[in-house]
Design a protein around this motif. Structure first.
Motif, PDB file in Angstrom:
ATOM      1  N   CYS A  11      67.227  10.479  20.874  1.00 35.91           N
ATOM      2  CA  CYS A  11      66.980  10.857  22.276  1.00 35.91           C
ATOM      3  C   CYS A  11      67.990  11.894  22.770  1.00 35.91           C
ATOM      4  CB  CYS A  11      67.050   9.629  23.183  1.00 35.91           C
ATOM      5  SG  CYS A  11      65.693   8.462  23.000  1.00 35.91           S
ATOM      6  N   GLU A  12      69.191  11.847  22.216  1.00 34.04           N
ATOM      7  CA  GLU A  12      70.258  12.743  22.668  1.00 34.04           C
ATOM      8  C   GLU A  12      70.289  14.055  21.893  1.00 34.04           C
ATOM      9  OE1 GLU A  12      72.211  12.199  25.177  1.00 34.04           O
ATOM     10  OE2 GLU A  12      71.911  10.066  25.607  1.00 34.04           O
ATOM     11  N   ALA A  13      69.344  14.247  20.991  1.00 32.54           N
ATOM     12  CA  ALA A  13      69.335  15.467  20.174  1.00 32.54           C
ATOM     13  C   ALA A  13      68.229  16.406  20.647  1.00 32.54           C
ATOM     14  CB  ALA A  13      69.190  15.100  18.697  1.00 32.54           C
ATOM     15  N   TRP A  14      67.070  16.390  19.998  1.00 30.62           N
ATOM     16  CA  TRP A  14      66.004  17.340  20.338  1.00 30.62           C
ATOM     17  C   TRP A  14      65.542  17.233  21.800  1.00 30.62           C
ATOM     18  CZ3 TRP A  14      60.650  16.526  21.311  1.00 30.62           C
ATOM     19  CH2 TRP A  14      59.871  17.710  21.329  1.00 30.62           C
ATOM     20  N   PRO A  15      65.302  16.031  22.354  1.00 29.48           N
ATOM     21  CA  PRO A  15      64.854  15.978  23.756  1.00 29.48           C
ATOM     22  C   PRO A  15      65.852  16.598  24.728  1.00 29.48           C
ATOM     23  CG  PRO A  15      64.481  13.872  22.675  1.00 29.48           C
ATOM     24  CD  PRO A  15      65.313  14.693  21.737  1.00 29.48           C
ATOM     25  N   ALA A  48      53.925  19.931  16.119  1.00 28.21           N
ATOM     26  CA  ALA A  48      54.632  19.415  14.943  1.00 28.21           C
ATOM     27  C   ALA A  48      53.624  18.632  14.127  1.00 28.21           C
ATOM     28  CB  ALA A  48      55.826  18.549  15.338  1.00 28.21           C
ATOM     29  N   GLY A  49      54.082  18.059  13.034  1.00 29.76           N
ATOM     30  CA  GLY A  49      53.194  17.290  12.172  1.00 29.76           C
ATOM     31  C   GLY A  49      52.748  18.064  10.952  1.00 29.76           C
ATOM     32  N   GLU A  51      54.517  29.829  25.441  1.00 25.23           N
ATOM     33  CA  GLU A  51      55.149  29.962  24.123  1.00 25.23           C
ATOM     34  C   GLU A  51      55.379  28.554  23.578  1.00 25.23           C
ATOM     35  OE1 GLU A  51      55.632  31.816  21.273  1.00 25.23           O
ATOM     36  OE2 GLU A  51      56.736  33.313  22.459  1.00 25.23           O
ATOM     37  N   MET A  52      54.665  28.215  22.529  1.00 22.45           N
ATOM     38  CA  MET A  52      54.719  26.877  21.983  1.00 22.45           C
ATOM     39  C   MET A  52      56.107  26.553  21.417  1.00 22.45           C
ATOM     40  SD  MET A  52      51.812  25.427  19.410  1.00 22.45           S
ATOM     41  CE  MET A  52      50.564  26.510  20.076  1.00 22.45           C
ATOM     42  N   ILE A  53      56.513  25.299  21.522  1.00 22.88           N
ATOM     43  CA  ILE A  53      57.703  24.800  20.838  1.00 22.88           C
ATOM     44  C   ILE A  53      57.257  24.254  19.493  1.00 22.88           C
ATOM     45  CG2 ILE A  53      59.571  23.101  20.835  1.00 22.88           C
ATOM     46  CD1 ILE A  53      59.550  23.156  23.866  1.00 22.88           C
ATOM     47  N   ASP A  54      57.697  24.896  18.431  1.00 13.71           N
ATOM     48  CA  ASP A  54      57.425  24.387  17.092  1.00 13.71           C
ATOM     49  C   ASP A  54      58.585  23.486  16.681  1.00 13.71           C
ATOM     50  OD1 ASP A  54      56.216  23.975  14.664  1.00 13.71           O
ATOM     51  OD2 ASP A  54      56.657  25.964  13.859  1.00 13.71           O
ATOM     52  N   GLY A  55      58.348  22.622  15.726  1.00 10.53           N
ATOM     53  CA  GLY A  55      59.424  21.765  15.264  1.00 10.53           C
ATOM     54  C   GLY A  55      59.075  21.141  13.936  1.00 10.53           C
ATOM     55  N   ILE A  56      60.090  20.885  13.143  1.00 10.94           N
ATOM     56  CA  ILE A  56      59.880  20.096  11.937  1.00 10.94           C
ATOM     57  C   ILE A  56      60.745  18.847  12.034  1.00 10.94           C
ATOM     58  CG2 ILE A  56      61.625  21.375  10.593  1.00 10.94           C
ATOM     59  CD1 ILE A  56      59.823  20.783   8.116  1.00 10.94           C
ATOM     60  N   GLY A  57      60.109  17.735  11.757  1.00 10.65           N
ATOM     61  CA  GLY A  57      60.811  16.461  11.712  1.00 10.65           C
ATOM     62  C   GLY A  57      60.299  15.687  10.517  1.00 10.65           C
ATOM     63  N   ALA A  58      60.606  14.418  10.482  1.00 11.15           N
ATOM     64  CA  ALA A  58      60.151  13.575   9.386  1.00 11.15           C
ATOM     65  C   ALA A  58      60.175  12.132   9.846  1.00 11.15           C
ATOM     66  CB  ALA A  58      61.046  13.746   8.155  1.00 11.15           C
ATOM     67  N   THR A  59      59.237  11.352   9.364  1.00 13.98           N
ATOM     68  CA  THR A  59      59.252   9.917   9.641  1.00 13.98           C
ATOM     69  C   THR A  59      60.598   9.329   9.250  1.00 13.98           C
ATOM     70  OG1 THR A  59      56.864   9.784   9.247  1.00 13.98           O
ATOM     71  CG2 THR A  59      58.109   7.726   9.111  1.00 13.98           C
ATOM     72  N   GLU A  60      61.134   9.817   8.128  1.00  7.13           N
ATOM     73  CA  GLU A  60      62.404   9.291   7.622  1.00  7.13           C
ATOM     74  C   GLU A  60      63.584   9.629   8.531  1.00  7.13           C
ATOM     75  OE1 GLU A  60      59.638   9.829   4.121  1.00  7.13           O
ATOM     76  OE2 GLU A  60      60.156  10.985   5.909  1.00  7.13           O
ATOM     77  N   MET A  61      63.468  10.714   9.307  1.00  9.97           N
ATOM     78  CA  MET A  61      64.540  11.153  10.205  1.00  9.97           C
ATOM     79  C   MET A  61      64.242  10.757  11.655  1.00  9.97           C
ATOM     80  SD  MET A  61      66.559  12.793   8.073  1.00  9.97           S
ATOM     81  CE  MET A  61      67.618  13.813   9.099  1.00  9.97           C
ATOM     82  N   PHE A  62      63.163  10.097  11.889  1.00 13.01           N
ATOM     83  CA  PHE A  62      62.586   9.671  13.163  1.00 13.01           C
ATOM     84  C   PHE A  62      61.872  10.805  13.880  1.00 13.01           C
ATOM     85  CE2 PHE A  62      62.378   8.713  17.712  1.00 13.01           C
ATOM     86  CZ  PHE A  62      61.562   7.594  17.633  1.00 13.01           C
ATOM     87  N   ILE A 106      62.229  15.338  15.362  1.00 15.06           N
ATOM     88  CA  ILE A 106      62.427  16.762  15.068  1.00 15.06           C
ATOM     89  C   ILE A 106      63.909  17.100  14.924  1.00 15.06           C
ATOM     90  CG2 ILE A 106      62.183  19.071  16.066  1.00 15.06           C
ATOM     91  CD1 ILE A 106      59.536  18.089  17.315  1.00 15.06           C
ATOM     92  N   PHE A 107      64.242  17.912  13.892  1.00 14.71           N
ATOM     93  CA  PHE A 107      65.625  18.332  13.668  1.00 14.71           C
ATOM     94  C   PHE A 107      65.772  19.847  13.539  1.00 14.71           C
ATOM     95  CE2 PHE A 107      63.729  16.563   9.776  1.00 14.71           C
ATOM     96  CZ  PHE A 107      63.645  17.707   8.989  1.00 14.71           C
ATOM     97  N   ILE A 108      64.676  20.601  13.451  1.00 17.42           N
ATOM     98  CA  ILE A 108      64.724  22.066  13.528  1.00 17.42           C
ATOM     99  C   ILE A 108      63.666  22.508  14.526  1.00 17.42           C
ATOM    100  CG2 ILE A 108      64.276  24.238  12.306  1.00 17.42           C
ATOM    101  CD1 ILE A 108      65.394  22.995   9.792  1.00 17.42           C
ATOM    102  N   SER A 109      64.073  23.304  15.529  1.00 18.32           N
ATOM    103  CA  SER A 109      63.135  23.675  16.600  1.00 18.32           C
ATOM    104  C   SER A 109      63.806  24.683  17.522  1.00 18.32           C
ATOM    105  CB  SER A 109      62.751  22.415  17.393  1.00 18.32           C
ATOM    106  OG  SER A 109      61.826  22.698  18.410  1.00 18.32           O
ATOM    107  N   SER A 110      63.001  25.471  18.201  1.00 22.58           N
ATOM    108  CA  SER A 110      63.506  26.372  19.246  1.00 22.58           C
ATOM    109  C   SER A 110      62.459  26.496  20.334  1.00 22.58           C
ATOM    110  CB  SER A 110      63.843  27.763  18.685  1.00 22.58           C
ATOM    111  OG  SER A 110      64.980  27.712  17.850  1.00 22.58           O
ATOM    112  N   ALA A 111      62.933  26.803  21.539  1.00 19.90           N
ATOM    113  CA  ALA A 111      62.028  26.907  22.684  1.00 19.90           C
ATOM    114  C   ALA A 111      62.296  28.190  23.452  1.00 19.90           C
ATOM    115  CB  ALA A 111      62.211  25.700  23.613  1.00 19.90           C
TER     116      ALA A 111
END
Length: 547
Positions: free
Chosen positions: A233-237, A327-328, A346-357, A359-364
């Motif tokens: 919650c304290e990272a991407w959001p 994402a997804g 302008e869409m926010i793209d992101g890559i995350g993983a179930t294993e990482m809960f 998104i960990f790479i993204s820009s807006a």
């Protein structure tokens, strides 16, 4: 920039007397290094749900809308009372103890959201499952997770009951979204007073188990603690999404998928926002109309759905919408530009993983760079490495390695050693990083096509094909070839009014040659009526390779 610190082991004693999950976590030498920025402060004793509701109350949101549908709107205070009643049912009527697993089965609804929150509030482990899973698949999850009880949407009981009848190790099934029926969650909850003390879980107690969505075969169970989800919650959001309390969130990813759980429940709670769950199945046209009807400001869905919504958004407008998250699966630039043309957003793209809960790479916003997913989210570190784990020069294709406040912890699975190496998480994606720190997705690492010595990423060929007016959807894979090692093959779904044939094959091939380096063009093109996708919208390329 603050120097990250490794998180100390929790000093709080575990509240989970059922140690089934704790005992089946990877050995310490197989754990990812969990790294926290100094400003992140999570108490050693923390219950995720209690923290989120307490935060909403402290920020003055108790009486604000939280969960919405076309039939009812619940404030944060209303929702908390219902969550507490569910926790009472689970602990008082069914005598569940902290650490017991509860299987959750349902689509996106207020009932499903309340059930998930009630399970975690009680110190139990939420095991949410995709609505479209059949009895065999549910049976595999039950055998792995060993749930003590299941909460199931009344409309989805049949397959779960079949899984139990086929020998699944599952006891009681309690239906929800069913009113006035003896034994239903609603009737049982109505008998409670709503006064429940949240389980005093350690931050490192288990909150949830998320089964991967199966793009590569047999799903794995990723385990996340209360600390993991609060840290996310304290990272991407916080740093990228920047949702506001007045936001109304809509979207299609299921709550059983961590992209959906974060976007459609946890992150809105963290922001004090509200979420709308539909009573009808989303189609592209229905979603656009409902966005306008409910005044949605924030949308989550997969690239394919944005592409399908674009003509309706252009025709009807989406005046309230301000943030769109994709994402997804990989976001083709053609889809990003189509949506921007239709909406101005302008869409926010992101890559995350179930294993990482999440998104960990993204820009807006102004940070978006065409073709790139974005930069690493503050709180995480990412690099592109070779097969030995050494970082490769910028501009070179390699494997993505990530470290941060969340990481992979599979339940009793030998594949842990493939995902975590030297403390780094390897999501299985091939990337290029540029000199400015932007990450460009190439393909799943096992989907890279090596033809005549050249690396070709299937997604870049798909993006080129999508720019052709005849193409509605496409999927690209590599096929073994004696002469070239592999060749590029495309599976194409046509738009209405276009006819499959040799002339169109040549037109598509020429189009790709004119867009990309000529060696990347698809030497084979097969026209199909649809593409195999997971319930979360991810293209299942392994099924294309099997076809």
């Amino acid at each position: 920039m603050n120097t990250p610190t490794h998180a100390p082991a929790s000093k709080a004693p575990s509240a989970q007397t059922d140690c089934f999950v704790h005992d089946r976590l990877p050995t310490p030498d197989q754990w990812p290094k969990l790294v926290y920025p100094p400003e992140l402060r999570i108490p050693d004793q923390a219950n995720l749900v209690d923290v989120l509701f307490s935060r909403a109350r402290a920020q003055g949101h108790a009486d604000k809308p939280f969960l919405r549908s076309d039939r009812i709107t619940l404030s944060y205070a209303d929702a908390l009372e219902r969550v507490n009643r569910i926790a009472q049912v689970l602990t008082e009527d069914f005598h569940l103890v902290p650490g017991n697993r509860v299987l959750l089965r349902g689509g996106n609804s207020i009932g499903m959201a309340l059930a998930w929150l009630g399970v975690v509030q009680a110190g139990l482990v939420a095991v949410a499952t995709m609505p479209l899973l059949r009895a065999k698949e549910l049976g595999e999850i039950i055998d792995k997770a060993r749930p003590s009880l299941a909460l199931c949407d009344a409309s989805l009981l049949q397959e779960l009951q079949a899984a139990r009848d086929q020998g699944g190790l599952l006891g009681t099934i309690v239906p929800f979204n069913l009113m006035n029926e003896p034994g239903s969650l609603a009737v049982l909850s109505a008998q409670k007073d709503g006064h429940f003390t949240p389980c005093p879980t350690a931050a490192d107690d288990i909150a949830m188990m998320a089964f991967t969505s199966g793009t590569t075969g047999k799903p794995k169970a990723a385990v996340h603690t209360h600390r993991d989800v609060l840290a996310a919650c304290e990272a991407w959001p916080r740093h990228v999404l920047k949702a506001r309390p007045d936001d109304i969130v809509m979207g299609s990813p299921p709550l059983a998928f961590t992209f959906g759980l974060g976007g459609m429940l946890i992150f809105p709670m963290w922001a004090g926002a509200s979420v709308y769950y539909p009573s009808v199945a989303y189609t592209p046209e229905v979603m656009v109309k409902l966005m306008n009807q409910v005044g949605a400001t924030l949308c989550y869905t997969a690239p394919t759905f944005y592409r399908q919504m674009a003509p309706f958004a252009k025709q009807l407008g989406v005046p309230s919408l301000r943030i769109c998250v994709s994402a997804g699966e990989g976001l083709p630039d053609a889809t990003r530009q189509l949506w921007k043309d239709a909406t101005g957003i302008e869409m926010i793209d992101g890559i995350g993983a179930t294993e990482m809960f999440h998104i960990f790479i993204s820009s807006a916003g102004a940070e978006v760079r065409r073709g790139a997913i974005g930069k690493v989210v503050p709180g995480y570190t990412a690099r592109v490495v070779d097969d030995q784990g050494a970082e490769v020069p910028h501009g070179t294709v390699g494997k993505l390695a990530v470290m941060g406040p969340t990481g992979c912890k599979y339940l009793d699975d030998a594949r842990q050693a493939n995902y975590v190496k030297g403390g780094w998480n390897y999501p299985g994606d091939a990337f290029v990083q540029d000199d400015d720190g932007y990450f460009f997705y190439q393909a799943r690492a096992d989907d890279m096509i090596i033809t005549s010595g050249y690396n070709v990423g299937g997604p870049e060929v798909e993006d080129a094909l999508l720019k052709h007016p005849a193409v509605a959807e496409c999927g690209v894979i590599g096929l073994p070839d004696e002469e070239r090692g592999m060749i590029v093959k495309a599976f194409v779904v046509l738009r209405p009014g276009h006819e499959a044939g040799e002339a169109l094959v040549k037109s598509l091939q020429d189009h790709v040659k004119a867009t990309l380096a000529p060696f990347k063009y698809p030497r084979q093109i097969e026209f199909v009526g649809s593409l195999p996708r997971t319930e979360t919208g991810k293209l299942q390329r392994f099924k294309l390779r099997q076809s």
